[in-house]
Design an enzyme around this catalytic site. Structure first.
Site, short mmCIF file in Angstrom:
data_model
loop_
_atom_site.label_atom_id
_atom_site.label_comp_id
_atom_site.label_asym_id
_atom_site.label_seq_id
_atom_site.Cartn_x
_atom_site.Cartn_y
_atom_site.Cartn_z
N LEU A 93 24.86 108.25 54.34
CA LEU A 93 24.52 109.30 55.30
C LEU A 93 23.08 109.73 55.06
O LEU A 93 22.62 109.79 53.92
CB LEU A 93 25.43 110.51 55.12
CG LEU A 93 26.87 110.35 55.60
CD1 LEU A 93 27.64 111.65 55.33
CD2 LEU A 93 26.91 110.01 57.08
N ASN A 108 20.55 104.65 64.69
CA ASN A 108 21.53 103.84 63.95
C ASN A 108 22.25 102.91 64.92
O ASN A 108 22.35 103.17 66.12
CB ASN A 108 22.54 104.77 63.28
CG ASN A 108 23.57 104.02 62.45
OD1 ASN A 108 23.23 103.07 61.73
ND2 ASN A 108 24.83 104.40 62.55
N HIS A 110 25.95 100.86 65.35
CA HIS A 110 27.32 100.87 64.83
C HIS A 110 28.17 99.88 65.63
O HIS A 110 28.10 99.85 66.85
CB HIS A 110 27.91 102.29 64.93
CG HIS A 110 29.25 102.38 64.29
ND1 HIS A 110 29.43 102.44 62.92
CD2 HIS A 110 30.50 102.39 64.84
CE1 HIS A 110 30.73 102.49 62.65
NE2 HIS A 110 31.39 102.46 63.80
C1 GRF Z 1 25.97 95.75 61.76
O1 GRF Z 1 27.17 95.25 62.28
C2 GRF Z 1 25.75 97.17 62.14
O2 GRF Z 1 26.37 97.51 63.35
C3 GRF Z 1 26.40 97.93 61.00
O3 GRF Z 1 26.14 97.16 59.87
C4 GRF Z 1 26.02 95.80 60.24
C5 GRF Z 1 24.77 95.28 59.61
O4 GRF Z 1 24.70 93.88 59.72
N1 GRF Z 1 25.88 99.28 60.93
P1 GRF Z 1 23.42 93.10 59.18
O5 GRF Z 1 23.22 93.49 57.73
O6 GRF Z 1 22.26 93.52 60.02
O7 GRF Z 1 23.75 91.66 59.34
#
Ligand code: GRF
Length: 203
Positions: A93, A108, A110
């Site tokens: 966080l 961010n 997600h």
């Molecule tokens: C992604 O799926 C993102 O949505 C989440 O963490 C993952 C990171 O993947 N927050 P990467 O390390 O960029 O491959």
């Protein structure tokens, strides 16, 4: 030139997608100037070395408080003249120390259609819930876990034969398309927060 920092704790495939995107800009008005990483084993570090982005490895356990940890990050961001922060798989966080300086300048990514499935393993949560559609969300960061005003969302169909791996792949492919574009628009101020609402400049 707006200098962007990418915060990551893991593989860094989104970091790499951002690098590919910025490398092909005809008008290079943003650049990734720094990777902040809190995990010494993270795959993103080798990727950053390949792309020649400086990495600031900073482990939470080396600091007595979250405030001290974030102050260290903040001074490095300021030293590097970072104007915008993109979280890409950063597993912490963001606290008041960073938010007070960068609120409205941190976004961010997600892997679900928030507010559904916040927190860890959103892909697993969606499979467990048996929903037929999930997706990805980009949002401005506030003090909550995967809360904050939504900037963009895209849906992904969950097929009957999807498992964790296949669904993760579909989601990553979508993220790699979506996130760099949104980072670019937000970093340039074309998408911005005004009194908690997401606004877009109309050209
Ligand atoms: C992604 O799926 C993102 O949505 C989440 O963490 C993952 C990171 O993947 N927050 P990467 O390390 O960029 O491959």
């Amino acid at each position: 030139m707006i200098r962007v920092a990418v915060f990551a704790s893991g593989t860094g495939s989104n970091y790499e997608a951002i690098m590919r995107y910025t490398a092909q800009l005809t008008v290079p008005d943003i650049e990734v100037g720094l990777v902040i990483c809190d995990q010494p084993q993270a795959g993103v570090i080798a990727k950053a070395v390949r792309w020649q982005t400086p990495v600031f490895l900073v482990e939470r356990r080396q600091f007595g408080s979250k405030k001290a940890y974030e102050q260290q990050i903040l001074s490095r961001l300021q030293q590097e003249r970072i104007g915008f922060v993109a979280l890409a798989g950063y597993m912490r966080l963001i606290g008041p120390t960073l938010l007070s300086e960068y609120y409205g300048k941190i976004i961010n990514l997600h892997p679900s259609l928030l507010p559904a499935f916040p927190g860890l393993d959103a892909v697993g949560q969606a499979l467990e819930a048996g929903v037929k559609v999930t997706g990805v969300t980009v949002h401005f960061v506030d003090a909550g876990m995967d809360t904050g005003p939504v900037i963009a969302q895209q849906a992904v169909a969950i097929d009957d034969d999807d498992d964790h791996e296949s669904l993760s792949q579909k989601i990553h492919a979508l993220e790699h398309q979506l996130y760099p574009r949104i980072i670019h628009q937000c970093a340039l101020g074309e998408i911005y927060l005004d009194q908690g609402k997401v606004c877009r400049l109309v050209r």
